[in-house]
Write an enzyme that holds these catalytic residues in place. Sequence first.
Site, PDB file in Angstrom:
ATOM      1  N   CYS A   1       0.789  -1.059   0.041  1.00  0.00           N
ATOM      2  CA  CYS A   1       0.062  -0.076   0.066  1.00  0.00           C
ATOM      3  C   CYS A   1       0.679   1.194  -0.135  1.00  0.00           C
ATOM      4  O   CYS A   1       0.315   2.321  -0.299  1.00  0.00           O
ATOM      5  CB  CYS A   1      -0.667   0.182   1.421  1.00  0.00           C
ATOM      6  SG  CYS A   1      -2.052  -1.412   1.083  1.00  0.00           S
TER       7      CYS A   1
ATOM      8  N   ASN B   1      -9.964  -0.396  -1.054  1.00  0.00           N
ATOM      9  CA  ASN B   1      -8.499  -0.444  -0.969  1.00  0.00           C
ATOM     10  C   ASN B   1      -7.893  -1.021  -2.181  1.00  0.00           C
ATOM     11  O   ASN B   1      -7.835  -2.163  -2.345  1.00  0.00           O
ATOM     12  CB  ASN B   1      -8.160  -1.146   0.419  1.00  0.00           C
ATOM     13  CG  ASN B   1      -6.648  -0.991   0.391  1.00  0.00           C
ATOM     14  OD1 ASN B   1      -5.793  -0.608  -0.308  1.00  0.00           O
ATOM     15  ND2 ASN B   1      -6.298  -1.682   1.744  1.00  0.00           N
TER      16      ASN B   1
ATOM     17  N   HIS C   1      -3.571   6.756   2.480  1.00  0.00           N
ATOM     18  CA  HIS C   1      -4.039   5.528   1.821  1.00  0.00           C
ATOM     19  C   HIS C   1      -5.222   4.977   2.190  1.00  0.00           C
ATOM     20  O   HIS C   1      -5.675   5.584   3.477  1.00  0.00           O
ATOM     21  CB  HIS C   1      -2.925   4.468   2.306  1.00  0.00           C
ATOM     22  CG  HIS C   1      -3.381   3.143   1.950  1.00  0.00           C
ATOM     23  ND1 HIS C   1      -3.816   2.704   0.677  1.00  0.00           N
ATOM     24  CD2 HIS C   1      -3.615   2.002   2.837  1.00  0.00           C
ATOM     25  CE1 HIS C   1      -3.916   1.482   0.964  1.00  0.00           C
ATOM     26  NE2 HIS C   1      -3.879   0.888   1.994  1.00  0.00           N
TER      27      HIS C   1
HETATM   28  O1  UT7 Z   1      -4.035  -1.586   3.498  1.00  0.00           O
HETATM   29  C1  UT7 Z   1      -3.118  -2.280   4.200  1.00  0.00           C
HETATM   30  C2  UT7 Z   1      -3.207  -2.145   5.472  1.00  0.00           C
HETATM   31  N1  UT7 Z   1      -4.560  -2.818   6.011  1.00  0.00           N
HETATM   32  C3  UT7 Z   1      -5.083  -2.088   6.887  1.00  0.00           C
HETATM   33  O2  UT7 Z   1      -4.686  -1.121   7.071  1.00  0.00           O
HETATM   34  C4  UT7 Z   1      -6.404  -2.672   7.557  1.00  0.00           C
HETATM   35  C5  UT7 Z   1      -6.220  -2.765   8.890  1.00  0.00           C
HETATM   36  N2  UT7 Z   1      -7.449  -3.434   9.503  1.00  0.00           N
HETATM   37  C6  UT7 Z   1      -8.840  -3.192   9.355  1.00  0.00           C
HETATM   38  O3  UT7 Z   1      -8.920  -2.140   8.530  1.00  0.00           O
HETATM   39  C7  UT7 Z   1      -9.806  -3.793  10.235  1.00  0.00           C
HETATM   40  O4  UT7 Z   1      -9.110  -4.415  11.260  1.00  0.00           O
HETATM   41  C8  UT7 Z   1     -10.608  -4.925   9.633  1.00  0.00           C
HETATM   42  C9  UT7 Z   1     -11.778  -3.991   8.643  1.00  0.00           C
HETATM   43  C10 UT7 Z   1      -9.990  -5.388   8.668  1.00  0.00           C
HETATM   44  C11 UT7 Z   1     -11.713  -5.513  10.404  1.00  0.00           C
HETATM   45  O5  UT7 Z   1     -12.282  -4.790  11.408  1.00  0.00           O
HETATM   46  P1  UT7 Z   1     -12.214  -4.861  12.929  1.00  0.00           P
HETATM   47  O6  UT7 Z   1     -13.040  -3.916  13.748  1.00  0.00           O
HETATM   48  O7  UT7 Z   1     -10.762  -4.824  13.421  1.00  0.00           O
HETATM   49  O8  UT7 Z   1     -13.004  -6.323  13.103  1.00  0.00           O
HETATM   50  P2  UT7 Z   1     -12.531  -7.747  13.776  1.00  0.00           P
HETATM   51  O9  UT7 Z   1     -11.308  -8.455  12.967  1.00  0.00           O
HETATM   52  O10 UT7 Z   1     -11.953  -7.435  15.027  1.00  0.00           O
HETATM   53  O11 UT7 Z   1     -13.822  -8.447  13.837  1.00  0.00           O
HETATM   54  C12 UT7 Z   1     -14.943  -7.991  14.634  1.00  0.00           C
HETATM   55  C13 UT7 Z   1     -15.985  -9.152  14.619  1.00  0.00           C
HETATM   56  C14 UT7 Z   1     -15.445 -10.438  14.672  1.00  0.00           C
HETATM   57  O12 UT7 Z   1     -16.629 -11.190  15.214  1.00  0.00           O
HETATM   58  P3  UT7 Z   1     -16.478 -11.725  16.806  1.00  0.00           P
HETATM   59  O13 UT7 Z   1     -15.368 -12.433  16.973  1.00  0.00           O
HETATM   60  O14 UT7 Z   1     -16.462 -10.340  17.570  1.00  0.00           O
HETATM   61  O15 UT7 Z   1     -18.113 -12.238  16.988  1.00  0.00           O
HETATM   62  C15 UT7 Z   1     -15.436 -10.888  13.174  1.00  0.00           C
HETATM   63  O16 UT7 Z   1     -15.689 -12.178  12.875  1.00  0.00           O
HETATM   64  O17 UT7 Z   1     -16.490  -8.759  13.397  1.00  0.00           O
HETATM   65  C16 UT7 Z   1     -16.398  -9.867  12.775  1.00  0.00           C
HETATM   66  N3  UT7 Z   1     -16.489  -9.889  11.289  1.00  0.00           N
HETATM   67  C17 UT7 Z   1     -17.253  -9.599  10.390  1.00  0.00           C
HETATM   68  N4  UT7 Z   1     -18.829  -9.461  10.467  1.00  0.00           N
HETATM   69  C18 UT7 Z   1     -19.388  -9.221   9.457  1.00  0.00           C
HETATM   70  C19 UT7 Z   1     -15.156  -9.793  10.470  1.00  0.00           C
HETATM   71  N5  UT7 Z   1     -15.499  -9.523   9.254  1.00  0.00           N
HETATM   72  C20 UT7 Z   1     -16.734  -9.259   9.181  1.00  0.00           C
HETATM   73  C21 UT7 Z   1     -17.516  -8.999   7.978  1.00  0.00           C
HETATM   74  N6  UT7 Z   1     -18.823  -8.868   8.233  1.00  0.00           N
HETATM   75  N7  UT7 Z   1     -17.066  -8.690   6.847  1.00  0.00           N
END
Ligand code: UT7
Length: 333
Positions: A116, A286, A256
Site C-alpha cells: 500500500c 482499498n 492511503h
Molecule cells: O492496506 C493495508 C493495511 N491494512 C489495513 O490498514 C487494514 C487494517 N485493519 C482493518 O481495517 C480492520 O481490522 C478490519 C476492517 C479488517 C476488521 O475490522 P475490525 O473492527 O478490526 O474487526 P475484527 O477483525 O476485530 O472483527 C470483529 C468482529 C468479529 O466477530 P466476533 O469475533 O467479535 O464475534 C469478526 O468475526 O467482526 C466479525 N467480522 C465480520 N462481521 C461481519 C469480521 N469481518 C466481518 C464482516 N462482516 N465482513
Amino acid sequence: MNKIRAAIKGIGGYVPPDILDNFELSRMVDTSNEWIMQRIGIKERRILKEKGKATAYMGTKAIKELLKKTNTAPEEIDFLICGTITPDMPFPAVAQIICDKAGLINAYGYDINAACSGFVFALETGRRFIESGACKKVVVLGADMMSAITNYEDRSTCPLFGDGAAAVLLEPTNEDVGIIDSILKVDGSGAKLLHLYAGGSLHPASYETIDRKQHFVFQEGQNVFKFAVSKMAEVSVEIMQRNNLTHNDIKYLVPHQANLRIIDATARRMEINRDQVMINIEKYGNTTAATIPLCLWDFENNLKKGDNLILTSFGAGFTWGSIYLKWAYDPKK
Ligand code: UT7
C-alpha cells in the site's frame, strides 16, 4: 538559482467498470452493508472482470489518459516506475509490459513492491531521478488488481479490496512547488501479520498451497489496524513539524484508503478537519498502490498551484511514509 525540484504536472487514472457493492458481497459471504460501512467505510469497489486483462492493462489506460491530458508524446518519457504487488506475472515487470503497450519506446522502467506504500515509495524514487538531473519526464504509477489475490470466501478480507490504477507525470521545476520532503520507513517483522504466503520462492505454488488457499491475502486485521494508525500519524506529524506546518497550512491530507476509521484517526492526530482530507474509499475500497493517486485523480479540480499536500501510507512489509509537496498547477479551465 533555486534547487531543482520534482513537480507533479498531471494525473491520469483508470478503474474498471464492473462494480461489486456490499449487497452483492452479502450474498457471497456472511456480512452486511451496515457492518462494512461502520467498520470500514466502503460502499462498493471496482473489479476487473475482462478475461486476459490485468494490472498492466489498467496501468496502460491510466498512463494513456495522463499523456493525453498533459499533451505529452509517449516517446518523451524517460522512466516509468510502477508500485504494484499484483504484477501480471512474476516477471517481466508491469512497468516493462506497459512501456510496450503505451508506446514508451525511449523509457526504461521497473516495479516497486511496497504494497500500500507502493505509490509513495515510487514517487520518492521518481523524485530523486528528476532532482539528480538523470531524467526529465518520469511517470509514477500505482496499480493493483487486488481481486486476483482476494479470497471471496473470507469475510474478514474480501470486503476490503478493489482494482484500479493511476499515474502522475513528474518534471523538473525551479519554482517554489513540487516535492519538498519525505519520510519513508519499513519494518519487516510485520510480515507475519500481513502477507501472501505462497507463490514465491519460499512456498512455490503446489496442489497443497492451492488446497490451503494460501495464494490469497492473509491479514490479522486488528493488529494491522493499530500499527497503521500509529505509524501513519507519527510520520505525518513529524513531516509537518520539521517543515513548520500547522493544520491551517495544509490544503489536503491524502491518506492511503484502507479503512475510514484509520483515515479519521490519522487526521485527528494531525488536528486536520474532515474537509481537508481526500477520501474516496466508499467507491473504490482499498486498491493498494493505487489509492493515493486515485484520490489525486478524483480531487484534481479542487487543487490550486501552491497548495500544500501531505501524502501518507501504510501497508504490508510493514511499509509506511509521508511525502510533503506543493501542488504545481491550477485546474484546467
Ligand atoms: O492496506 C493495508 C493495511 N491494512 C489495513 O490498514 C487494514 C487494517 N485493519 C482493518 O481495517 C480492520 O481490522 C478490519 C476492517 C479488517 C476488521 O475490522 P475490525 O473492527 O478490526 O474487526 P475484527 O477483525 O476485530 O472483527 C470483529 C468482529 C468479529 O466477530 P466476533 O469475533 O467479535 O464475534 C469478526 O468475526 O467482526 C466479525 N467480522 C465480520 N462481521 C461481519 C469480521 N469481518 C466481518 C464482516 N462482516 N465482513
